[in-house]
Write a protein that holds these residues in place. Structure first.
Motif, PDB file in Angstrom:
ATOM      1  N   LYS A 139       0.837  -1.202   0.000  1.00 19.11           N
ATOM      2  CA  LYS A 139       0.000   0.000   0.000  1.00 19.11           C
ATOM      3  C   LYS A 139       0.871   1.250   0.000  1.00 19.11           C
ATOM      4  N   THR A 140       0.397   2.267  -0.701  1.00 24.73           N
ATOM      5  CA  THR A 140       0.981   3.596  -0.649  1.00 24.73           C
ATOM      6  C   THR A 140      -0.007   4.475   0.101  1.00 24.73           C
ATOM      7  N   ASP A 141       0.471   5.144   1.140  1.00 22.07           N
ATOM      8  CA  ASP A 141      -0.386   5.985   1.972  1.00 22.07           C
ATOM      9  C   ASP A 141      -0.081   7.447   1.697  1.00 22.07           C
ATOM     10  N   PHE A 142      -1.126   8.260   1.553  1.00 20.31           N
ATOM     11  CA  PHE A 142      -0.963   9.695   1.367  1.00 20.31           C
ATOM     12  C   PHE A 142      -1.865  10.439   2.336  1.00 20.31           C
ATOM     13  N   SER A 143      -1.347  11.541   2.853  1.00 21.07           N
ATOM     14  CA  SER A 143      -2.141  12.445   3.675  1.00 21.07           C
ATOM     15  C   SER A 143      -1.978  13.848   3.128  1.00 21.07           C
ATOM     16  N   LEU A 144      -3.073  14.555   3.072  1.00 16.30           N
ATOM     17  CA  LEU A 144      -3.077  15.958   2.679  1.00 16.30           C
ATOM     18  C   LEU A 144      -3.375  16.758   3.932  1.00 16.30           C
ATOM     19  N   THR A 145      -2.452  17.656   4.281  1.00 18.27           N
ATOM     20  CA  THR A 145      -2.676  18.523   5.429  1.00 18.27           C
ATOM     21  C   THR A 145      -2.940  19.931   4.915  1.00 18.27           C
ATOM     22  N   THR A 146      -3.118  20.836   5.813  1.00 18.99           N
ATOM     23  CA  THR A 146      -3.336  22.221   5.419  1.00 18.99           C
ATOM     24  C   THR A 146      -2.072  22.870   4.865  1.00 18.99           C
ATOM     25  N   LYS A 147      -0.899  22.197   5.044  1.00 16.60           N
ATOM     26  CA  LYS A 147       0.364  22.787   4.601  1.00 16.60           C
ATOM     27  C   LYS A 147       1.181  21.919   3.654  1.00 16.60           C
ATOM     28  N   ARG A 148       0.911  20.598   3.581  1.00 17.72           N
ATOM     29  CA  ARG A 148       1.763  19.725   2.766  1.00 17.72           C
ATOM     30  C   ARG A 148       1.078  18.416   2.406  1.00 17.72           C
TER      31      ARG A 148
END
Length: 154
Positions: free
Chosen positions: A27-36
């Motif tokens: 699995k490839t995990d991605f998170s989108l935050t308010t800055k990156r």
């Protein structure tokens, strides 16, 4: 996935993508935050055995664009076909050997068509992350959210 957040940073979206059509435990995990954007991509031995993860981090201010593409890998397709044909031809002499070659040949054959998430920074350098073709709609949805976040910052 353990993410250390900066001051005034919040997670907006988190997604898991299957890297490989056959080997769904990768699995490839991605998170989108308010800055990156923060991502973790599996490092594998022979494309099968996970040996850890590679971290990818891009500040939203440094991203020029994010996109999704699909690609057909002719080399994988040909290698898979050759191994499958050899496996079928071996079935008469050694059923087990032929079966093993059929299974090994199915891996590159089934992963010859992929979707790719591309992140391009302000300097024009692209980072490409390959995923299963079945994840294309999910990746496109995540990319749309990233592009909206980039537009909101600008």
């Amino acid at each position: 996935m353990n993410i250390v957040l900066g001051k005034d940073e919040e997670i907006k979206e988190t997604e898991n993508f299957t890297t490989n059509l056959v080997l769904n435990w990768l699995k490839t995990d991605f998170s989108l935050t308010t800055k990156r954007i923060i991502g973790y991509q599996p490092n594998t031995l022979l494309g099968v055995f996970p040996l850890g993860k590679k971290e990818i981090t891009y500040p939203l201010k440094n991203i020029a664009g994010v996109g999704v593409s699909t690609k057909f890998h002719l080399k994988r397709f040909i290698i898979g076909l050759i191994l499958i044909f050899i496996g079928f031809s071996m079935m008469g002499d050694s059923f087990l050997g032929g079966l093993i070659l059929l299974i090994i040949g199915a891996l590159p054959l089934l992963n010859s068509f992929t979707s790719t998430l591309g992140i391009t920074n302000n300097a024009g350098q692209s980072h490409l992350i390959e995923m299963s073709i079945l994840e294309k709609d999910k990746v496109q949805s995540f990319v749309n959210k990233v592009n909206v976040s980039i537009a909101d910052i600008a």
